[in-house]
Design an enzyme around this catalytic site. Structure first.
Site, PDB file in Angstrom:
ATOM      1  N   LYS A 172      23.238  44.996  36.966  1.00 19.39           N
ATOM      2  CA  LYS A 172      21.985  45.357  36.306  1.00 19.39           C
ATOM      3  C   LYS A 172      22.043  46.791  35.819  1.00 19.39           C
ATOM      4  O   LYS A 172      21.671  47.090  34.672  1.00 19.39           O
ATOM      5  CB  LYS A 172      20.827  45.174  37.301  1.00 19.39           C
ATOM      6  CG  LYS A 172      19.461  45.185  36.655  1.00 19.39           C
ATOM      7  CD  LYS A 172      18.377  44.984  37.712  1.00 19.39           C
ATOM      8  CE  LYS A 172      18.302  43.527  38.164  1.00 19.39           C
ATOM      9  NZ  LYS A 172      17.507  43.373  39.398  1.00 19.39           N
ATOM     10  N   ARG A 206      14.861  48.612  41.731  1.00 16.28           N
ATOM     11  CA  ARG A 206      15.382  47.248  41.585  1.00 16.28           C
ATOM     12  C   ARG A 206      16.783  47.120  42.150  1.00 16.28           C
ATOM     13  O   ARG A 206      17.640  47.953  41.896  1.00 16.28           O
ATOM     14  CB  ARG A 206      15.414  46.866  40.094  1.00 16.28           C
ATOM     15  CG  ARG A 206      14.187  47.308  39.342  1.00 16.28           C
ATOM     16  CD  ARG A 206      14.392  47.260  37.850  1.00 16.28           C
ATOM     17  NE  ARG A 206      14.647  45.918  37.363  1.00 16.28           N
ATOM     18  CZ  ARG A 206      15.006  45.657  36.111  1.00 16.28           C
ATOM     19  NH1 ARG A 206      15.191  46.650  35.250  1.00 16.28           N
ATOM     20  NH2 ARG A 206      15.209  44.413  35.733  1.00 16.28           N
ATOM     21  N   GLY A 208      17.272  36.644  41.958  1.00 15.14           N
ATOM     22  CA  GLY A 208      16.162  36.399  42.861  1.00 15.14           C
ATOM     23  C   GLY A 208      16.488  36.505  44.346  1.00 15.14           C
ATOM     24  O   GLY A 208      15.627  36.254  45.179  1.00 15.14           O
ATOM     25  N   MET A 247      17.760  39.274  46.052  1.00 16.49           N
ATOM     26  CA  MET A 247      17.463  40.556  46.681  1.00 16.49           C
ATOM     27  C   MET A 247      16.095  41.053  46.207  1.00 16.49           C
ATOM     28  O   MET A 247      15.369  40.355  45.536  1.00 16.49           O
ATOM     29  CB  MET A 247      18.581  41.538  46.383  1.00 16.49           C
ATOM     30  CG  MET A 247      19.892  41.119  47.053  1.00 16.49           C
ATOM     31  SD  MET A 247      21.201  42.318  46.847  1.00 16.49           S
ATOM     32  CE  MET A 247      21.461  42.294  45.099  1.00 16.49           C
ATOM     33  N   ARG A 274      22.529  40.471  30.950  1.00 13.26           N
ATOM     34  CA  ARG A 274      23.737  40.057  31.668  1.00 13.26           C
ATOM     35  C   ARG A 274      24.327  38.856  30.944  1.00 13.26           C
ATOM     36  O   ARG A 274      23.636  38.211  30.142  1.00 13.26           O
ATOM     37  CB  ARG A 274      23.426  39.706  33.120  1.00 13.26           C
ATOM     38  CG  ARG A 274      22.459  38.554  33.250  1.00 13.26           C
ATOM     39  CD  ARG A 274      22.115  38.272  34.701  1.00 13.26           C
ATOM     40  NE  ARG A 274      20.960  37.398  34.763  1.00 13.26           N
ATOM     41  CZ  ARG A 274      20.025  37.451  35.705  1.00 13.26           C
ATOM     42  NH1 ARG A 274      20.092  38.318  36.658  1.00 13.26           N
ATOM     43  NH2 ARG A 274      19.026  36.594  35.696  1.00 13.26           N
ATOM     44  N   HIS A 319      46.351   4.178  47.569  1.00 17.99           N
ATOM     45  CA  HIS A 319      46.114   3.165  46.543  1.00 17.99           C
ATOM     46  C   HIS A 319      44.786   3.417  45.837  1.00 17.99           C
ATOM     47  O   HIS A 319      44.705   3.439  44.609  1.00 17.99           O
ATOM     48  CB  HIS A 319      46.145   1.776  47.186  1.00 17.99           C
ATOM     49  CG  HIS A 319      45.921   0.658  46.210  1.00 17.99           C
ATOM     50  ND1 HIS A 319      44.667   0.118  46.003  1.00 17.99           N
ATOM     51  CD2 HIS A 319      46.763   0.018  45.382  1.00 17.99           C
ATOM     52  CE1 HIS A 319      44.767  -0.831  45.086  1.00 17.99           C
ATOM     53  NE2 HIS A 319      46.032  -0.907  44.687  1.00 17.99           N
ATOM     54  N   SER A 336      63.026  13.877  33.645  1.00 17.57           N
ATOM     55  CA  SER A 336      61.586  13.959  33.845  1.00 17.57           C
ATOM     56  C   SER A 336      61.361  14.265  35.319  1.00 17.57           C
ATOM     57  O   SER A 336      61.839  13.531  36.192  1.00 17.57           O
ATOM     58  CB  SER A 336      60.927  12.634  33.466  1.00 17.57           C
ATOM     59  OG  SER A 336      59.550  12.699  33.725  1.00 17.57           O
ATOM     60  N   THR A 383      57.478  15.057  40.320  1.00 14.93           N
ATOM     61  CA  THR A 383      57.188  16.105  41.311  1.00 14.93           C
ATOM     62  C   THR A 383      56.439  15.603  42.536  1.00 14.93           C
ATOM     63  O   THR A 383      56.322  16.334  43.505  1.00 14.93           O
ATOM     64  CB  THR A 383      56.400  17.271  40.671  1.00 14.93           C
ATOM     65  OG1 THR A 383      55.358  16.712  39.869  1.00 14.93           O
ATOM     66  CG2 THR A 383      57.300  18.131  39.825  1.00 14.93           C
ATOM     67  N   ASN A 384      55.944  14.368  42.498  1.00 17.16           N
ATOM     68  CA  ASN A 384      55.348  13.848  43.733  1.00 17.16           C
ATOM     69  C   ASN A 384      56.444  13.652  44.769  1.00 17.16           C
ATOM     70  O   ASN A 384      56.367  14.179  45.874  1.00 17.16           O
ATOM     71  CB  ASN A 384      54.629  12.521  43.483  1.00 17.16           C
ATOM     72  CG  ASN A 384      53.467  12.662  42.510  1.00 17.16           C
ATOM     73  OD1 ASN A 384      53.070  13.773  42.177  1.00 17.16           O
ATOM     74  ND2 ASN A 384      52.937  11.540  42.058  1.00 17.16           N
ATOM     75  N   CYS A 443      56.397  14.201  34.943  1.00 15.98           N
ATOM     76  CA  CYS A 443      55.463  13.072  34.934  1.00 15.98           C
ATOM     77  C   CYS A 443      54.758  12.911  36.264  1.00 15.98           C
ATOM     78  O   CYS A 443      53.986  11.993  36.470  1.00 15.98           O
ATOM     79  CB  CYS A 443      56.186  11.783  34.549  1.00 15.98           C
ATOM     80  SG  CYS A 443      57.428  11.298  35.755  1.00 15.98           S
ATOM     81  N   TYR A 488      57.584  19.001  27.589  1.00 12.99           N
ATOM     82  CA  TYR A 488      56.250  18.410  27.640  1.00 12.99           C
ATOM     83  C   TYR A 488      55.794  18.236  29.076  1.00 12.99           C
ATOM     84  O   TYR A 488      56.602  18.292  30.006  1.00 12.99           O
ATOM     85  CB  TYR A 488      56.236  17.047  26.928  1.00 12.99           C
ATOM     86  CG  TYR A 488      57.053  16.012  27.666  1.00 12.99           C
ATOM     87  CD1 TYR A 488      56.477  15.243  28.686  1.00 12.99           C
ATOM     88  CD2 TYR A 488      58.398  15.817  27.374  1.00 12.99           C
ATOM     89  CE1 TYR A 488      57.235  14.331  29.394  1.00 12.99           C
ATOM     90  CE2 TYR A 488      59.159  14.908  28.075  1.00 12.99           C
ATOM     91  CZ  TYR A 488      58.567  14.164  29.089  1.00 12.99           C
ATOM     92  OH  TYR A 488      59.321  13.272  29.804  1.00 12.99           O
TER      93      TYR A 488
HETATM   94  P1  ADP Z   1      15.686  40.220  39.627  1.00 11.17           P
HETATM   95  O1  ADP Z   1      17.066  40.732  39.761  1.00 11.17           O
HETATM   96  O2  ADP Z   1      15.261  39.363  40.758  1.00 11.17           O
HETATM   97  O3  ADP Z   1      15.448  39.630  38.265  1.00 11.17           O
HETATM   98  P2  ADP Z   1      14.454  42.648  38.689  1.00 11.17           P
HETATM   99  O4  ADP Z   1      14.899  43.920  39.288  1.00 11.17           O
HETATM  100  O5  ADP Z   1      15.045  42.313  37.389  1.00 11.17           O
HETATM  101  O6  ADP Z   1      14.717  41.505  39.750  1.00 11.17           O
HETATM  102  O7  ADP Z   1      12.872  42.740  38.602  1.00 11.17           O
HETATM  103  C1  ADP Z   1      11.937  41.714  38.812  1.00 11.17           C
HETATM  104  C2  ADP Z   1      10.956  41.659  37.657  1.00 11.17           C
HETATM  105  O8  ADP Z   1      10.292  42.901  37.465  1.00 11.17           O
HETATM  106  C3  ADP Z   1      11.632  41.358  36.360  1.00 11.17           C
HETATM  107  O9  ADP Z   1      10.860  40.414  35.669  1.00 11.17           O
HETATM  108  C4  ADP Z   1      11.636  42.665  35.625  1.00 11.17           C
HETATM  109  O10 ADP Z   1      11.590  42.486  34.262  1.00 11.17           O
HETATM  110  C5  ADP Z   1      10.391  43.350  36.144  1.00 11.17           C
HETATM  111  N1  ADP Z   1      10.574  44.800  36.120  1.00 11.17           N
HETATM  112  C6  ADP Z   1      11.496  45.494  36.792  1.00 11.17           C
HETATM  113  N2  ADP Z   1      11.425  46.805  36.495  1.00 11.17           N
HETATM  114  C7  ADP Z   1      10.422  46.949  35.604  1.00 11.17           C
HETATM  115  C8  ADP Z   1       9.876  48.081  34.905  1.00 11.17           C
HETATM  116  N3  ADP Z   1      10.362  49.288  35.065  1.00 11.17           N
HETATM  117  N4  ADP Z   1       8.865  47.860  34.079  1.00 11.17           N
HETATM  118  C9  ADP Z   1       8.368  46.611  33.909  1.00 11.17           C
HETATM  119  N5  ADP Z   1       8.830  45.509  34.529  1.00 11.17           N
HETATM  120  C10 ADP Z   1       9.871  45.670  35.377  1.00 11.17           C
HETATM  121 MG    MG Z   2      15.881  40.514  36.645  1.00 10.86          MG
END
Ligand code: ADP
Ligand code: MG
Ligand code: MG
Length: 894
Positions: free
Chosen positions: A25, A95, A104, A106, A339, A461, A779, A782-783, A847, A867
């Site tokens: 990120k 974040r 989602g 962490m 990403r 088999h 040929s 290899t088995n 083969c 081949y």
């Molecule tokens: P995850 O990795 O679980 O997607 P994020 O760190 O991306 O978590 O953040 C969770 C949500 O909060 C995301 O929808 C992101 O866009 C929003 N968010 C994070 N930082 C900001 C920010 N500085 N301003 C507005 N929205 C934010």
């Molecule tokens: Mg995110």
């Protein structure tokens, strides 16, 4: 540790290559900021800081906090706001984000910096009291849950209660007063639960939130996710500190997520969702139903156009599909994340092909971007990912066996081949469940959607037949117990009865109760895949042939792009119903004359088999292997005979039949071998049973000559199996070559033919220079070569210790699936060198089953084979793998 260490990076100090240090990120935010996209000001506290935090017993490493405060100063300067200011407060998010995306898993905290004091400034500045209290409410709620670890329900239930009392439907109905009251109630919850108040010092908030983000690296769901996806546990997470932008400032604001292309189909159109007047996670939280991104075009045409352009730029910049998060604050667009977009196998192929056409990537890159295993998924029906996940959640998982033949099968369990045939023919989807299968089960297997066995390995088999038929198979699932009488099988407490639905994943070996939804492929419709493979064909040096015994298999192989038949096994023809009795008599024949008469009866059958193959493979080489399995396999099993003889003796009813069976038993006993796989088979059988291989060669050449006369271009290659000493080949070939010449003279036509041998005994490999004197082609089988090099009987070992060896790390891989380069590979290298020293134009292929395995194909490429030959269904995979091997070589030489 020195206080000089750099723990904190401003966005512009980082870039896309720094994923290890900044997390995915952070690296993405840095890269976007650097190419001038609208990213709110911010900085990244490194993954190293997180690791140091853990090392120091959950304490920030020396210098980290000071660096954080200085970075914060820079952000304050840029935004013109101040953190904790009661007039113009800066708000932040902290974040999480590690090297590999763990969506989602962490934690993230938004709106940090709001307090009873600073909220006044926010209200004054925005003139929007409702918004300010909504932000504060969210902060206290998130902080309470994420940082202070109070159960989320405590807060949610308050929200629900207020909405219900007031008769509201959605969060946006909540008034300023409601939000103020809710925030106060949230604060009370925190006091009650923790014994202290929600921190009114913004720096305290930031400190605790940062620690919580570091801490979230080790929360249970994150650890489980890493286990499942094989992500190392020692990477740590970065903490991204980002200036807040607000999507919840009214209906000129909003937030959303999007893929730059459809991740399921690969279609080039923005794919995603957004919500107006909402913040961050509202879109995925399911509180309100988000709108498809296409609608943004109408609601905010200018924003949409800018967003679409940014997506296009990001794609071209990263040269791949991106998965982005954005927020609109009062008509201004902000990018919050990018990403590489995850995608299905189907989308991956389409995207790669489209991106070549759009000039974003080269054909070489397109070919290198697709994993051969993805093609495998495309060519077999696959379970819908979500449906499978649901089955897991519903506790419908039964057991895991050997992934013997890929594909997803759904059907009702049946426990015998006859029922499978009957129900299957009547249109009922069935899965044949057996302890193991044998040739007597084939009629049932033909009608089954999938095959599930308790015993047997990847060459059992069941596995071999299933792969040949392209049917999913899970084999050797020792965890189940089958009761054939009761027609049930069970695992632990779970019982499956005849007629109950089960679902098999032949690609993973997993078996489930009930039905799991599938997606079906069609080769003719796979236009993009065909395009990709046509590019692959230009890059590869290896030919791709197929193993096919029957014309219909050859036909399929050709459609998939096979350029020859590398192995046609003739013994299958001996097992077929009308032929087997003749074969049995032939083996039992007491004199040459009787044997010859029986062989003459078999000849037309064999000739017909080959005629069909030559016709289908018009213009391409067809390698036909002479009879290979141990001879006793054609006779009834000894135990069965013994039982019948005993019964006939006791009853004394049918003396004639008794005499017959006694005779048969004597022969079977005389032929009994301790180690049949090392016994009378391959060329040894051809040498010891005169007339047998002559008949086969006669059939091959007759078929070839007759088809040639019809105008078909034939290239038969006769393959003599299991040669260990050159003299074996010499005598066989001399004998058979004479037959070939005779047939051509009789038919009055010359055809282009070759004689060659399989290399499957180490001695043959080592003496390849001698052997090549009598072989026009080699040929690699290899088995057998792997069995004999390792001294391991595959059928015995795979079910017993071999897979355990792999699990325990004693062997890196199952050598029967992935070619053992160091051992078996050395023999192959020697074979190629020595064979070609005698005969420079020696045609060499493979083969064995490794011919369809991508890693083994790469090795065959490196050895300079002509081949690889594999099952028809693997031909597309082999085409791609061969191209990737060639391109990889170019890459390395650069
Ligand atoms: P995850 O990795 O679980 O997607 P994020 O760190 O991306 O978590 O953040 C969770 C949500 O909060 C995301 O929808 C992101 O866009 C929003 N968010 C994070 N930082 C900001 C920010 N500085 N301003 C507005 N929205 C934010
Ligand atoms: Mg995110
Ligand atoms: Mg063999």
């Amino acid at each position: 540790m020195s206080a000089e260490k750099k723990w904190v990076y401003m966005f512009e100090e980082g870039d896309a290559t720094m994923r290890d240090l900044l997390g995915g990120k952070g690296a993405g935010l840095a890269e976007m900021a650097n190419i001038g996209l609208p990213v709110p000001p911010g900085f990244i506290i490194t993954t190293e800081a997180c690791l140091a935090y853990y090392e120091a017993g959950e304490k920030f490493p020396p210098g980290m906090w000071e660096q954080t405060l200085s970075a914060l100063k820079v952000v304050e300067e840029r935004s013109g706001k101040r953190f904790g200011d009661s007039k113009d407060p800066l708000l932040l998010s902290v974040r999480s984000g590690s090297k590999f995306s763990m969506p989602g898993m962490m934690q993230t905290v938004l709106n940090l910096g709001l307090t009873d004091e600073t909220i006044k400034g926010l209200i004054e500045l925005t003139g929007n009291e409702r918004f300010a209290y909504d932000a504060y409410r969210r902060l206290v709620q998130m902080f309470g849950h994420v940082v202070l670890e109070i159960e989320a329900r405590r807060f949610e239930s308050v929200l629900e209660r207020v909405k219900e009392d007031k008769g509201y439907e959605v969060d946006t109905d909540l008034t300023t007063e409601d939000l103020r009251a809710i925030t106060e109630e949230f604060k009370v919850i925190i006091e009650e639960e923790k014994g202290f108040a929600f921190p009114q010092d913004p720096y305290e908030q930031l400190r605790l939130a940062t620690a919580a983000v570091f801490g979230s690296w080790n929360i249970k769901r994150a650890v489980d996710y890493r286990e499942f996806h094989k992500i190392p546990h020692d990477l740590g997470t970065a903490a991204n500190v980002v200036t807040m932008v607000f999507g919840n400032m009214g209906f000129d604001s909003g937030t959303g997520v999007a893929f730059t292309r459809d991740p399921a189909t690969g279609e080039k159109e923005l794919y995603g969702e957004y919500l107006l007047s909402a913040q961050g996670e509202d879109v995925v939280a399911g509180i309100r139903t988000p709108k498809p991104i296409s609608q943004l075009k109408e609601e905010m045409p200018q924003i949409y156009a800018q967003f679409a352009e940014i997506c296009e730029r990001l794609e071209r910049h990263y040269r791949d599909v991106q998965d982005v998060e954005f927020t609109v604050e009062r008509g201004k667009l902000w990018m919050l994340q990018t990403r590489t977009g995850k995608r299905t196998a189907r989308a991956a192929v389409k995207i790669a092909v489209d991106m070549v056409k759009e000039g974003i990537i080269s054909k070489e890159e397109a070919v290198q971007r697709i994993e051969p295993s993805q093609i495998d998924l495309l060519l077999h029906p696959a379970f819908d990912d979500r449906a499978k996940l649901r089955a897991l959640e519903d506790d419908r998982f039964l057991a895991k066996g050997l992934n013997a033949s890929p594909g997803a099968a759904v059907g009702v369990a049946v426990f015998d081949a006859d029922t499978a045939q009957e129900w299957g023919a009547a249109g009922r989807p069935v899965i044949l469940v057996r302890p193991e299968t044998n040739p007597d089960d084939v009629h049932g297997m033909l009608q089954a959607q999938g095959i599930f066995t308790q015993r047997g390995g990847a060459t059992s088999h069941a596995a071999v037949v299933a792969r040949g038929l392209g049917k999913p198979c899970v084999a050797g699932c020792e965890a189940i117990s089958i009761d054939l009488e009761a027609k049930t099988f069970s695992v632990n407490e779970k019982v499956v009865r005849e007629g109950d639905y089960i679902s098999l994943d032949g690609g993973t070996g997993e078996v489930f109760m009930g039905q799991i939804a599938r997606v079906e492929p069609k080769w003719e419709k796979e236009k993009e895949l065909q395009t990709l493979l046509s590019w692959a064909d230009k890059f590869r040096r290896l030919g791709v042939w197929a193993n096919a015994d029957y014309p219909r298999d050859a036909q399929r192989a050709r459609e998939f792009g096979a350029e020859g038949i590398g192995l046609c096994r003739t013994e299958h023809m001996f097992f077929e119903e009308e032929r087997r009795p003749i074969v049995v008599k032939m083996v039992l024949a007491e004199d040459e004359e009787e044997r010859k008469a029986l062989l003459d009866q078999l000849l037309p059958f064999q000739r017909e088999d080959f005629e069909g193959l030559f016709e289908v493979m018009d213009g391409l080489p067809v390698i036909i292997r002479l009879i290979d399995p141990p001879m006793h396999e054609f006779l009834p099993p000894r135990e069965e005979l013994l039982e019948e003889v005993t019964r006939l003796r006791c009853t004394g009813q049918d003396p004639k039949r008794l005499a017959e069976k006694e005779k048969l038993l004597r022969v079977v006993e005389s032929m009994w071998e301790v180690n049949p796989m090392l016994g009378l088979r391959g060329c040894r059988a051809g040498i010891m049973y005169p007339g047998l291989t002559e008949m086969q060669v006669r059939a091959i050449l007759q078929a070839a000559c007759r088809k040639a006369k019809e105008g078909i271009e034939v290239h038969p290659e006769v393959m003599i199996p299991l040669v260990g000493h050159v003299n074996e080949l010499k005598v066989e070939r001399e004998k058979l070559e004479k037959v070939a010449k005779d047939v051509m003279a009789e038919e009055g036509i010359e055809v282009d033919y070759k004689f060659g041998t399989m290399i499957e005994i180490p001695r043959a490999a080592l003496t390849a220079d001698e052997i090549a004197k009598y072989a026009e082609f080699f040929s690699f089988g290899t088995n057998d070569l792997t069995q004999m090099t390792y001294g391991v009987s595959r059928d015995d070992a795979e079910g017993k210790f071999l897979l355990q060896y792999v699990e325990r790390g004693i062997l890196p891989e199952n050598p029967f699936q992935v070619l053992d380069r160091e051992g078996v590979g050395q023999l192959m290298r020697v074979t190629v060198e020595r064979g070609r020293s005698t005969r420079p134009d020696l045609e060499i292929g493979i083969c064995g089953e490794h011919g369809g395995d991508p890693s083994s194909i790469e090795f065959c490429h490196q050895l300079g084979l002509n081949y690889v030959s594999c099952s028809p269904f693997r031909v597309p995979i082999a085409r791609l793998a061969a191209a990737r091997a060639a391109l990889g070589e170019v890459e390395r030489d650069k």
